[in-house]
Design a protein around this motif. Structure first.
Motif: not given
Length: 141
Positions: A109-115, A120-128
């Motif tokens: 949701k915090d898209t102001e900072f490109a990184a 976010a994808q690394s946390y999603l990957s860890a979750f999955v």
């Protein structure tokens, strides 16, 4: 199945304590083609999953329409909504999974900072991976 049920995991026993053996519908159909129309009995001997509609399952012998037969089931439920001040009713073993998912949602949701997209994808990957690894271990066990 209860209204919050998403998918049946297994059926261990009748409430009278008699175990229920899981079999495939193909096996029942091959060995007892008329099992669907067998006489109804209160005590279930076999249960069969329905791959097409996961909350639906079959039992043998068929149950009487009177609702006298009662079995114990284990199922995956759809969690209810919770508010910010509500307690999350999960065992402590799931805290890491929940933190990974919440951080994924926050960084998404915090898209102001490109990184943040990459984080976010690394946390999603860890979750999955945590959930997939847990279910793989459960299946192997």
């Amino acid at each position: 199945m209860p209204a919050d049920a998403k998918e049946l995991k297994y059926i261990p026993r009748n409430v009278n304590g008699v175990a229920i053996r899981e079999v495939s519908r193909d096996l029942m159909d091959a060995h007892m083609p008329n099992w669907y129309t067998s006489p109804a009995k209160v005590t279930v001997q076999h249960s069969m999953f329905n791959d097409v509609d996961p909350p639906v399952f079959f039992v043998y012998p068929p149950q009487p329409n009177t609702g006298m037969g009662t079995i114990e089931i284990v199922y995956y439920a759809i969690p209810g909504d919770i508010g910010l001040s509500d307690a999350i009713l999960l065992p402590d073993a799931y805290i890491g999974y929940l933190v990974d998912y919440i951080l994924y949602r926050a960084f998404s949701k915090d898209t102001e900072f490109a990184a943040n997209t990459e984080v976010a994808q690394s946390y999603l990957s860890a979750f999955v991976n945590s959930l997939t690894g847990k279910s793989t271990v459960e299946k192997q066990t």
